[in-house]
Design an enzyme around this catalytic site. Sequence first.
Site, PDB file in Angstrom:
ATOM      1  N   HIS A  78       0.797  -1.219   0.000  1.00 23.40           N
ATOM      2  CA  HIS A  78       0.000   0.000   0.000  1.00 23.40           C
ATOM      3  C   HIS A  78       0.837   1.279   0.000  1.00 23.40           C
ATOM      4  O   HIS A  78       0.277   2.369  -0.107  1.00 23.40           O
ATOM      5  CB  HIS A  78      -0.946   0.011   1.204  1.00 23.40           C
ATOM      6  CG  HIS A  78      -2.016  -1.029   1.120  1.00 23.40           C
ATOM      7  ND1 HIS A  78      -2.928  -1.086   0.087  1.00 23.40           N
ATOM      8  CD2 HIS A  78      -2.320  -2.074   1.930  1.00 23.40           C
ATOM      9  CE1 HIS A  78      -3.747  -2.102   0.266  1.00 23.40           C
ATOM     10  NE2 HIS A  78      -3.396  -2.726   1.372  1.00 23.40           N
TER      11      HIS A  78
ATOM     12  N   ARG B 202       6.999  -6.437   2.900  1.00 29.07           N
ATOM     13  CA  ARG B 202       5.693  -6.950   2.488  1.00 29.07           C
ATOM     14  C   ARG B 202       5.540  -6.657   0.998  1.00 29.07           C
ATOM     15  O   ARG B 202       5.532  -5.506   0.574  1.00 29.07           O
ATOM     16  CB  ARG B 202       4.550  -6.308   3.259  1.00 29.07           C
ATOM     17  CG  ARG B 202       3.194  -6.818   2.739  1.00 29.07           C
ATOM     18  CD  ARG B 202       2.034  -6.490   3.643  1.00 29.07           C
ATOM     19  NE  ARG B 202       1.595  -5.106   3.525  1.00 29.07           N
ATOM     20  CZ  ARG B 202       0.409  -4.673   3.973  1.00 29.07           C
ATOM     21  NH1 ARG B 202      -0.427  -5.518   4.573  1.00 29.07           N
ATOM     22  NH2 ARG B 202       0.077  -3.399   3.866  1.00 29.07           N
TER      23      ARG B 202
ATOM     24  N   ASP C 284      16.788 -11.465  -3.536  1.00 27.83           N
ATOM     25  CA  ASP C 284      18.086 -11.162  -4.128  1.00 27.83           C
ATOM     26  C   ASP C 284      18.636  -9.810  -3.670  1.00 27.83           C
ATOM     27  O   ASP C 284      19.857  -9.635  -3.586  1.00 27.83           O
ATOM     28  CB  ASP C 284      18.011 -11.193  -5.655  1.00 27.83           C
ATOM     29  CG  ASP C 284      18.079 -12.600  -6.232  1.00 27.83           C
ATOM     30  OD1 ASP C 284      18.268 -13.551  -5.448  1.00 27.83           O
ATOM     31  OD2 ASP C 284      17.939 -12.753  -7.461  1.00 27.83           O
TER      32      ASP C 284
ATOM     33  N   GLU D  32      -6.278 -12.539   6.022  1.00 27.09           N
ATOM     34  CA  GLU D  32      -7.054 -11.310   6.211  1.00 27.09           C
ATOM     35  C   GLU D  32      -8.419 -11.369   5.514  1.00 27.09           C
ATOM     36  O   GLU D  32      -8.931 -10.353   5.045  1.00 27.09           O
ATOM     37  CB  GLU D  32      -6.242 -10.116   5.710  1.00 27.09           C
ATOM     38  CG  GLU D  32      -5.623 -10.311   4.344  1.00 27.09           C
ATOM     39  CD  GLU D  32      -4.630  -9.224   3.982  1.00 27.09           C
ATOM     40  OE1 GLU D  32      -4.716  -8.112   4.539  1.00 27.09           O
ATOM     41  OE2 GLU D  32      -3.776  -9.472   3.120  1.00 27.09           O
TER      42      GLU D  32
ATOM     43  N   ASP E 168      -8.548  -5.578   6.638  1.00 29.26           N
ATOM     44  CA  ASP E 168      -9.156  -6.335   5.533  1.00 29.26           C
ATOM     45  C   ASP E 168     -10.115  -7.397   6.054  1.00 29.26           C
ATOM     46  O   ASP E 168     -11.165  -7.640   5.447  1.00 29.26           O
ATOM     47  CB  ASP E 168      -8.066  -6.978   4.673  1.00 29.26           C
ATOM     48  CG  ASP E 168      -7.418  -5.989   3.734  1.00 29.26           C
ATOM     49  OD1 ASP E 168      -8.009  -5.694   2.688  1.00 29.26           O
ATOM     50  OD2 ASP E 168      -6.320  -5.501   4.047  1.00 29.26           O
TER      51      ASP E 168
END
Length: 256
Positions: free
Chosen positions: A48, A73, A87, A152, A178
């Site tokens: 977000h 996230r 990576d 969620e 959520d």
Amino acid sequence: MPPPLNKFKKSLKAGETQIGCWIGLADSYPMEISGTAGFDWLLIDGEHAPNDLRSMLQQLQAMQASDSEAIIRLPVGEAWMIKQALDIGAQTLLIPMVESKEQAKDLVRATRYPPQGYRGVGSALARASKFAGIPDYVTTANDEICLLVQVESRAGIDALDDILSVDGVDGVFIGPADLAADMGFPGNAKDPAVMGTIEKALAKICEAGKAAGILATYDEFIQDSLKWGATFVAVGVDVTLFAGIMRSLANRYTSG
């Protein structure tokens, strides 16, 4: 020489409570400041917040001198996104909207090198291997990867037992906002039905021997979450903290 020890994963395995903060300002400078605050972990939000791979890399670099552990996230659990995040040096990932055992199993495989998974073997190009400075990175990296999955939705709650049975899932994070919306209470995670569902879910996660996590931004919820068994808890969001302080200061000295 193995990859760096994932202190966050080690602490979760030991059952030690880890307190963190959500970071969404999407820039290395506030991340460097946040790294001096003393949190156990800081989450770089790619879902977000306006982050891309390069901004996440810069924030990981800004955290290098910090004692806080980094979590990324991702926006979704796509294998190519997971590969790139690992990576650039992330060792702990949080993947949103996990709703089935099959999805959880695939995420585990995406975070592991063969034969345990299918992470692409290009470590010589990667910051994670110190650019081939860790010769045995490919054979040792799997052990230090920490995979957290985010439940969620009602579908995720219904599949929680199955998700918890997946080897390689280190922790399950409950997303209150959520979940509340999916349960019919948008913007009202405080509803007793939502709170009851969260309490039961956290208990179930703990019973399965996994780490339980949550974002809780007010004290009563933070204390309840800890009481219900949460071991990694985000207690604030940098964006809302900054916005709140700025508005408060402006309101104090202006007529607006």
